[in-house]
Motif scaffolding. Structure first.
Motif, PDB file in Angstrom:
ATOM      1  N   SER A 236       0.831  -1.216   0.000  1.00 56.35           N
ATOM      2  CA  SER A 236       0.000   0.000   0.000  1.00 56.35           C
ATOM      3  C   SER A 236       0.861   1.259   0.000  1.00 56.35           C
ATOM      4  O   SER A 236       0.530   2.240  -0.669  1.00 56.35           O
ATOM      5  N   LEU A 237       1.959   1.231   0.733  1.00 61.75           N
ATOM      6  CA  LEU A 237       2.870   2.385   0.734  1.00 61.75           C
ATOM      7  C   LEU A 237       3.537   2.560  -0.632  1.00 61.75           C
ATOM      8  O   LEU A 237       3.732   3.691  -1.095  1.00 61.75           O
ATOM      9  N   ILE A 238       3.875   1.454  -1.267  1.00 56.20           N
ATOM     10  CA  ILE A 238       4.493   1.533  -2.594  1.00 56.20           C
ATOM     11  C   ILE A 238       3.497   2.115  -3.590  1.00 56.20           C
ATOM     12  O   ILE A 238       3.862   2.931  -4.444  1.00 56.20           O
TER      13      ILE A 238
ATOM     14  N   CYS B 277       1.823   6.695  -7.123  1.00 58.76           N
ATOM     15  CA  CYS B 277       0.892   7.782  -7.492  1.00 58.76           C
ATOM     16  C   CYS B 277       1.531   9.155  -7.324  1.00 58.76           C
ATOM     17  O   CYS B 277       1.327  10.048  -8.147  1.00 58.76           O
ATOM     18  N   ASP B 278       2.308   9.317  -6.269  1.00 57.57           N
ATOM     19  CA  ASP B 278       2.865  10.638  -5.974  1.00 57.57           C
ATOM     20  C   ASP B 278       4.117  10.974  -6.781  1.00 57.57           C
ATOM     21  O   ASP B 278       4.462  12.151  -6.905  1.00 57.57           O
ATOM     22  N   ALA B 279       4.789  10.000  -7.328  1.00 59.15           N
ATOM     23  CA  ALA B 279       6.017  10.274  -8.083  1.00 59.15           C
ATOM     24  C   ALA B 279       5.747  11.122  -9.319  1.00 59.15           C
ATOM     25  O   ALA B 279       6.597  11.922  -9.728  1.00 59.15           O
ATOM     26  N   THR B 280       4.583  10.986  -9.900  1.00 57.83           N
ATOM     27  CA  THR B 280       4.271  11.766 -11.104  1.00 57.83           C
ATOM     28  C   THR B 280       4.075  13.248 -10.809  1.00 57.83           C
ATOM     29  O   THR B 280       4.126  14.075 -11.722  1.00 57.83           O
ATOM     30  N   LEU B 281       3.874  13.581  -9.560  1.00 52.67           N
ATOM     31  CA  LEU B 281       3.678  14.988  -9.182  1.00 52.67           C
ATOM     32  C   LEU B 281       4.912  15.829  -9.495  1.00 52.67           C
ATOM     33  O   LEU B 281       4.803  17.028  -9.781  1.00 52.67           O
ATOM     34  N   ILE B 282       6.085  15.223  -9.492  1.00 52.80           N
ATOM     35  CA  ILE B 282       7.339  15.938  -9.798  1.00 52.80           C
ATOM     36  C   ILE B 282       7.268  16.563 -11.190  1.00 52.80           C
ATOM     37  O   ILE B 282       7.792  17.659 -11.419  1.00 52.80           O
ATOM     38  N   LEU B 283       6.587  15.869 -12.110  1.00 53.65           N
ATOM     39  CA  LEU B 283       6.530  16.347 -13.491  1.00 53.65           C
ATOM     40  C   LEU B 283       5.707  17.624 -13.636  1.00 53.65           C
ATOM     41  O   LEU B 283       5.810  18.306 -14.665  1.00 53.65           O
ATOM     42  N   GLN B 284       4.922  17.987 -12.651  1.00 53.71           N
ATOM     43  CA  GLN B 284       4.171  19.245 -12.709  1.00 53.71           C
ATOM     44  C   GLN B 284       5.100  20.446 -12.508  1.00 53.71           C
ATOM     45  O   GLN B 284       4.789  21.542 -12.957  1.00 53.71           O
TER      46      GLN B 284
ATOM     47  N   LEU C 202      12.527  11.240 -17.712  1.00 52.88           N
ATOM     48  CA  LEU C 202      13.190   9.940 -17.806  1.00 52.88           C
ATOM     49  C   LEU C 202      13.460   9.374 -16.408  1.00 52.88           C
ATOM     50  O   LEU C 202      13.210   8.187 -16.146  1.00 52.88           O
ATOM     51  N   ALA C 203      13.925  10.210 -15.500  1.00 50.22           N
ATOM     52  CA  ALA C 203      14.209   9.759 -14.131  1.00 50.22           C
ATOM     53  C   ALA C 203      12.928   9.299 -13.435  1.00 50.22           C
ATOM     54  O   ALA C 203      12.912   8.261 -12.750  1.00 50.22           O
ATOM     55  N   VAL C 204      11.847  10.038 -13.610  1.00 50.54           N
ATOM     56  CA  VAL C 204      10.565   9.645 -13.004  1.00 50.54           C
ATOM     57  C   VAL C 204      10.079   8.341 -13.636  1.00 50.54           C
ATOM     58  O   VAL C 204       9.568   7.454 -12.935  1.00 50.54           O
ATOM     59  N   GLY C 205      10.238   8.194 -14.933  1.00 52.58           N
ATOM     60  CA  GLY C 205       9.844   6.945 -15.601  1.00 52.58           C
ATOM     61  C   GLY C 205      10.614   5.744 -15.081  1.00 52.58           C
ATOM     62  O   GLY C 205      10.037   4.685 -14.819  1.00 52.58           O
ATOM     63  N   ILE C 206      11.927   5.908 -14.928  1.00 56.06           N
ATOM     64  CA  ILE C 206      12.750   4.821 -14.380  1.00 56.06           C
ATOM     65  C   ILE C 206      12.346   4.516 -12.940  1.00 56.06           C
ATOM     66  O   ILE C 206      12.234   3.353 -12.542  1.00 56.06           O
ATOM     67  N   CYS C 207      12.094   5.565 -12.183  1.00 52.44           N
ATOM     68  CA  CYS C 207      11.645   5.394 -10.797  1.00 52.44           C
ATOM     69  C   CYS C 207      10.319   4.633 -10.750  1.00 52.44           C
ATOM     70  O   CYS C 207      10.138   3.740  -9.908  1.00 52.44           O
ATOM     71  N   GLU C 208       9.404   4.959 -11.639  1.00 50.91           N
ATOM     72  CA  GLU C 208       8.118   4.268 -11.699  1.00 50.91           C
ATOM     73  C   GLU C 208       8.311   2.783 -12.030  1.00 50.91           C
ATOM     74  O   GLU C 208       7.663   1.922 -11.436  1.00 50.91           O
ATOM     75  N   ILE C 209       9.183   2.480 -12.964  1.00 53.51           N
ATOM     76  CA  ILE C 209       9.451   1.083 -13.332  1.00 53.51           C
ATOM     77  C   ILE C 209      10.016   0.321 -12.136  1.00 53.51           C
ATOM     78  O   ILE C 209       9.593  -0.803 -11.832  1.00 53.51           O
TER      79      ILE C 209
END
Length: 145
Positions: A45-47, A52-59, A68-75
Motif C-alpha cells: 500500500s505504501l508503494i 501515485c505521488d512520483a508523477t507529481l514531480i513532473l508538474q 526519464l528519471a521519473v519513468g525509471i523510478c516508476e518502473i
C-alpha cells in the motif's frame, strides 16, 4: 476535451492534467493508500502511494531528463510492488493454511510411504501376538502368500 482556458493550466507535455486536479488526485490517492496501510499493515500500500505521488514531480520540472528519471523510478517501484505483493500473498496464504490446519487437524498433509510401512509393521506384530498357531484364519487373511 480541454477548453482554451484550461490548456493554459497545462504546464508540461508529460502531465496532460491541470496542476490543481493532479495535486488533488495525489492527495486523495495518498490518503486512500495510507488508510489501507494502517488497516492491513501491508507495505504494498505504501508503494502504491509512492507510485501515485512520483508523477507529481513532473508538474514542476518539465525537462526530458526529469521525465526519464521519473519513468525509471516508476518502473523500479512497479517491480518492487510486484515482488512485495507476491511475498505478502505467499505469507497470507501460508497463514491461512496454518489457521485451517489448527482449526481442523484431520486435514493435515497426506501420510508418507514411510508412515505406511510403520503401520504395516505394527499390524503384523500385533497379528503375531494375537495368533497362537499358524493355522489361524484371521492371520492367514492378512498375510501375503
Amino acid at each position: 476535451m480541454f477548453l482554451p482556458s484550461q490548456t493554459e493550466m497545462l504546464r508540461s507535455r508529460f502531465t496532460p492534467v491541470p496542476t490543481g486536479i493532479h495535486i488533488g488526485f495525489c492527495i486523495f490517492a495518498t490518503v486512500v493508500f495510507l488508510l489501507i496501510y494502517f488497516r492491513k499493515k501491508e507495505v504494498s500500500s505504501l508503494i502504491w502511494a509512492l507510485i501515485c505521488d512520483a508523477t507529481l514531480i513532473l508538474q514542476f520540472y518539465h525537462d526530458n531528463l526529469t521525465a526519464l528519471a521519473v519513468g525509471i523510478c516508476e518502473i523500479v517501484l512497479f517491480a518492487a510492488l510486484i515482488f512485495v505483493s507476491l511475498r505478502e500473498w505467499r505469507t497470507r496464504r501460508e497463514a491461512e493454511k496454518a489457521k485451517k490446519l489448527q482449526e481442523n487437524p484431520s486435514e493435515g498433509p497426506a501420510p508418507d510411504a514411510d508412515d505406511l510401512e510403520d503401520i504395516d509393521k505394527l499390524v503384523r506384530s500385533e497379528m503375531q501376538k494375537l495368533a497362537d498357531d499358524g493355522n489361524d484364519v484371521i492371520k492367514n487373511a492378512f498375510e501375503d502368500h
